[in-house]
Design a protein around this motif. Structure first.
Motif, PDB file in Angstrom:
ATOM      1  N   ASP A   9     -27.899  17.980-110.677  1.00  0.00           N
ATOM      2  CA  ASP A   9     -27.699  16.942-109.668  1.00  0.00           C
ATOM      3  C   ASP A   9     -28.050  15.529-110.103  1.00  0.00           C
ATOM      4  OD1 ASP A   9     -30.415  17.354-109.804  1.00  0.00           O
ATOM      5  OD2 ASP A   9     -30.620  18.128-107.755  1.00  0.00           O
ATOM      6  N   CYS A  10     -28.228  15.282-111.396  1.00  0.00           N
ATOM      7  CA  CYS A  10     -28.350  13.897-111.851  1.00  0.00           C
ATOM      8  C   CYS A  10     -26.970  13.237-111.740  1.00  0.00           C
ATOM      9  CB  CYS A  10     -28.860  13.844-113.292  1.00  0.00           C
ATOM     10  SG  CYS A  10     -30.492  14.602-113.542  1.00  0.00           S
ATOM     11  N   PHE A  11     -26.919  11.913-111.763  1.00  0.00           N
ATOM     12  CA  PHE A  11     -25.626  11.256-111.566  1.00  0.00           C
ATOM     13  C   PHE A  11     -25.472  10.041-112.476  1.00  0.00           C
ATOM     14  CE2 PHE A  11     -28.612   9.802-108.347  1.00  0.00           C
ATOM     15  CZ  PHE A  11     -28.443   8.433-108.274  1.00  0.00           C
ATOM     16  N   GLY A  12     -24.220   9.559-112.571  1.00  0.00           N
ATOM     17  CA  GLY A  12     -23.915   8.474-113.490  1.00  0.00           C
ATOM     18  C   GLY A  12     -22.972   7.449-112.892  1.00  0.00           C
ATOM     19  N   THR A  13     -23.180   6.189-113.252  1.00  0.00           N
ATOM     20  CA  THR A  13     -22.387   5.075-112.757  1.00  0.00           C
ATOM     21  C   THR A  13     -21.893   4.224-113.920  1.00  0.00           C
ATOM     22  OG1 THR A  13     -23.668   4.996-110.700  1.00  0.00           O
ATOM     23  CG2 THR A  13     -22.455   3.011-111.287  1.00  0.00           C
ATOM     24  N   VAL A  14     -20.655   3.764-113.809  1.00  0.00           N
ATOM     25  CA  VAL A  14     -20.068   2.874-114.818  1.00  0.00           C
ATOM     26  C   VAL A  14     -19.979   1.474-114.231  1.00  0.00           C
ATOM     27  CG1 VAL A  14     -17.855   2.272-115.889  1.00  0.00           C
ATOM     28  CG2 VAL A  14     -18.789   4.565-116.159  1.00  0.00           C
ATOM     29  N   HIS A  21     -19.017   1.826-110.383  1.00  0.00           N
ATOM     30  CA  HIS A  21     -18.164   2.958-110.026  1.00  0.00           C
ATOM     31  C   HIS A  21     -18.945   4.250-110.265  1.00  0.00           C
ATOM     32  CE1 HIS A  21     -14.968  -0.100-110.539  1.00  0.00           C
ATOM     33  NE2 HIS A  21     -15.669  -0.417-111.616  1.00  0.00           N
ATOM     34  N   LEU A  22     -19.104   5.046-109.230  1.00  0.00           N
ATOM     35  CA  LEU A  22     -19.815   6.321-109.338  1.00  0.00           C
ATOM     36  C   LEU A  22     -18.863   7.351-109.933  1.00  0.00           C
ATOM     37  CD1 LEU A  22     -22.517   7.769-108.668  1.00  0.00           C
ATOM     38  CD2 LEU A  22     -21.510   8.375-106.464  1.00  0.00           C
ATOM     39  N   VAL A  23     -18.962   7.592-111.236  1.00  0.00           N
ATOM     40  CA  VAL A  23     -18.020   8.492-111.901  1.00  0.00           C
ATOM     41  C   VAL A  23     -18.572   9.911-112.044  1.00  0.00           C
ATOM     42  CG1 VAL A  23     -16.917   6.611-113.163  1.00  0.00           C
ATOM     43  CG2 VAL A  23     -18.844   7.818-114.201  1.00  0.00           C
ATOM     44  N   LEU A  24     -19.877  10.052-111.909  1.00  0.00           N
ATOM     45  CA  LEU A  24     -20.491  11.375-112.004  1.00  0.00           C
ATOM     46  C   LEU A  24     -21.391  11.530-110.782  1.00  0.00           C
ATOM     47  CD1 LEU A  24     -20.702  13.780-114.091  1.00  0.00           C
ATOM     48  CD2 LEU A  24     -22.842  12.736-114.828  1.00  0.00           C
ATOM     49  N   LEU A  54     -27.636   4.675-103.938  1.00  0.00           N
ATOM     50  CA  LEU A  54     -26.338   5.056-103.374  1.00  0.00           C
ATOM     51  C   LEU A  54     -26.258   4.657-101.902  1.00  0.00           C
ATOM     52  CD1 LEU A  54     -25.918   8.634-104.921  1.00  0.00           C
ATOM     53  CD2 LEU A  54     -25.144   6.430-105.839  1.00  0.00           C
ATOM     54  N   ASP A  55     -25.086   4.175-101.504  1.00  0.00           N
ATOM     55  CA  ASP A  55     -24.855   3.780-100.119  1.00  0.00           C
ATOM     56  C   ASP A  55     -24.047   4.838 -99.377  1.00  0.00           C
ATOM     57  OD1 ASP A  55     -26.112   1.319-100.405  1.00  0.00           O
ATOM     58  OD2 ASP A  55     -24.265   0.262-100.923  1.00  0.00           O
ATOM     59  N   GLN A  62     -16.344  11.493 -95.319  1.00  0.00           N
ATOM     60  CA  GLN A  62     -15.811  12.372 -96.358  1.00  0.00           C
ATOM     61  C   GLN A  62     -15.594  11.661 -97.693  1.00  0.00           C
ATOM     62  OE1 GLN A  62     -14.492  11.895 -93.350  1.00  0.00           O
ATOM     63  NE2 GLN A  62     -12.258  11.679 -93.387  1.00  0.00           N
ATOM     64  N   VAL A  63     -15.643  10.342 -97.687  1.00  0.00           N
ATOM     65  CA  VAL A  63     -15.520   9.592 -98.944  1.00  0.00           C
ATOM     66  C   VAL A  63     -16.686   9.919 -99.871  1.00  0.00           C
ATOM     67  CG1 VAL A  63     -15.586   7.265 -99.950  1.00  0.00           C
ATOM     68  CG2 VAL A  63     -14.174   7.733 -97.945  1.00  0.00           C
ATOM     69  N   GLY A  64     -17.839  10.210 -99.282  1.00  0.00           N
ATOM     70  CA  GLY A  64     -19.006  10.533-100.087  1.00  0.00           C
ATOM     71  C   GLY A  64     -19.802   9.301-100.454  1.00  0.00           C
ATOM     72  N   PRO A  65     -20.931   9.482-101.148  1.00  0.00           N
ATOM     73  CA  PRO A  65     -21.801   8.347-101.472  1.00  0.00           C
ATOM     74  C   PRO A  65     -21.105   7.344-102.390  1.00  0.00           C
ATOM     75  CG  PRO A  65     -22.443  10.288-102.715  1.00  0.00           C
ATOM     76  CD  PRO A  65     -21.426  10.746-101.721  1.00  0.00           C
ATOM     77  N   LEU A  66     -21.508   6.087-102.251  1.00  0.00           N
ATOM     78  CA  LEU A  66     -20.963   5.010-103.069  1.00  0.00           C
ATOM     79  C   LEU A  66     -22.105   4.296-103.786  1.00  0.00           C
ATOM     80  CD1 LEU A  66     -18.566   3.524-100.365  1.00  0.00           C
ATOM     81  CD2 LEU A  66     -17.901   4.959-102.308  1.00  0.00           C
ATOM     82  N   PRO A  67     -21.858   3.816-104.996  1.00  0.00           N
ATOM     83  CA  PRO A  67     -22.931   3.123-105.708  1.00  0.00           C
ATOM     84  C   PRO A  67     -23.249   1.790-105.046  1.00  0.00           C
ATOM     85  CG  PRO A  67     -20.874   2.901-106.911  1.00  0.00           C
ATOM     86  CD  PRO A  67     -20.605   3.852-105.778  1.00  0.00           C
ATOM     87  N   SER A  68     -24.527   1.478-104.947  1.00  0.00           N
ATOM     88  CA  SER A  68     -24.956   0.225-104.343  1.00  0.00           C
ATOM     89  C   SER A  68     -24.747  -0.925-105.331  1.00  0.00           C
ATOM     90  CB  SER A  68     -26.438   0.303-103.957  1.00  0.00           C
ATOM     91  OG  SER A  68     -26.951  -0.971-103.641  1.00  0.00           O
TER      92      SER A  68
END
Length: 270
Positions: free
Chosen positions: A134-139, A156-159, A206-207, A217-223
């Motif tokens: 459950d770690c995540f990545g942003t570009v 952009h939340l790519v992972l 994350l927002d 349903q879009v899901g979390p977005l990077p702040s």
């Protein structure tokens, strides 16, 4: 390239007398950075050690034979998929070796060192991601020419982390983990950075989609305030991680109770 990271012990762990179970590591190779963050499973007696083994293994494996910037997408995709499988195999091999050496008369299963992990190879214009759990990545990408970094950069939340309601996290030591590795390759001429984070950072970084008037349903977005602000700060101070550490120690971060780790690689130009 600017590489900076910080890990902060969660308030919940501090209150319970549990040590920090996160880890991060970065390797710089000329114009390339290899990044890895890991989150040891709560309640597992040696998960902190497992997290350190995870980041060491990921950086060692993914620093080998990295494709060239002008290689074809299929080359990068094959290399990333193969690298993800190797990370899991090498992690298990390292864990078994540690367990044999430290507890030969008192066998401990690999699950005692369970950890999730996300890693990235940043070689502009490419970024390759490998993740288990459950770690995540942003570009980060540059904005239009002539704009300042804070206003022009985009994230952009790519992972993304797993969606709420999905089964519990997969660990590197979970049965069949090699079949559940997530890999992702990005080719982006305007690539300006990559940020990895452990799941304890989700509330801070994350927002909710409602912030941008989008359906759930879009899901979390990077702040953008967090990621773009952090990038601008690190470029301005030459990569001093003190402001990042302060962000991870602030009230908004502390409410998660979990350990928090953020690691990034940024191109130095705006």
């Amino acid at each position: 390239m600017i590489v900076a990271g910080a890990v902060v012990q969660g308030t919940g762990h501090l209150a319970a007398g549990v040590g920090c179970q996160d880890a991060f590591k970065a390797v710089e190779l000329d114009a390339t950075a290899v990044l890895a963050v890991a989150d040891g499973a709560g309640g597992r007696e040696r998960s902190a050690l497992g997290a350190h083994i995870a980041v060491d293994t990921a950086c060692r494996v993914l620093a080998e034979d990295i494709p060239a910037p002008d290689d074809l997408p299929e080359v990068w995709t094959r290399w990333t998929v193969a690298g993800g499988a190797r990370v899991v195999a090498e992690y298990l091999r390292a864990v078994e070796s540690v367990l044999r050496a430290t507890a030969p008369s008192d066998p401990v299963e690999a699950g005692a060192l369970a950890a999730t992990m996300a890693a990235a190879v940043v070689r502009p214009p490419w970024a390759a991601f490998v993740s288990v759990g459950d770690c995540f990545g942003t570009v980060l990408t540059r904005g239009p020419a002539g704009t300042a970094p804070r206003e022009g950069e985009r994230c952009h939340l790519v992972l993304p982390p797993p969606a709420p309601g999905t089964p519990g996290p997969v660990f590197l030591s979970s049965p069949g983990a090699a079949l559940r590795v997530r890999t992702f390759v990005v080719w982006e001429p305007e690539l300006s950075g990559v940020v990895l984070a452990t799941d304890g950072c989700a509330a801070l970084t994350l927002d909710h989609p409602s912030v941008r008037e989008l359906p759930p349903q879009v899901g979390p977005l990077p702040s953008e305030r967090f990621f773009c602000g952090l990038a601008a700060t690190l470029r301005a101070n030459g990569g001093d991680a003190a402001p990042l550490r302060a962000l991870l120690s602030g009230p908004q971060a502390a409410r998660t109770g979990d350990d928090l780790t953020v690691l990034c690689a940024l191109t130095e130009g705006s």
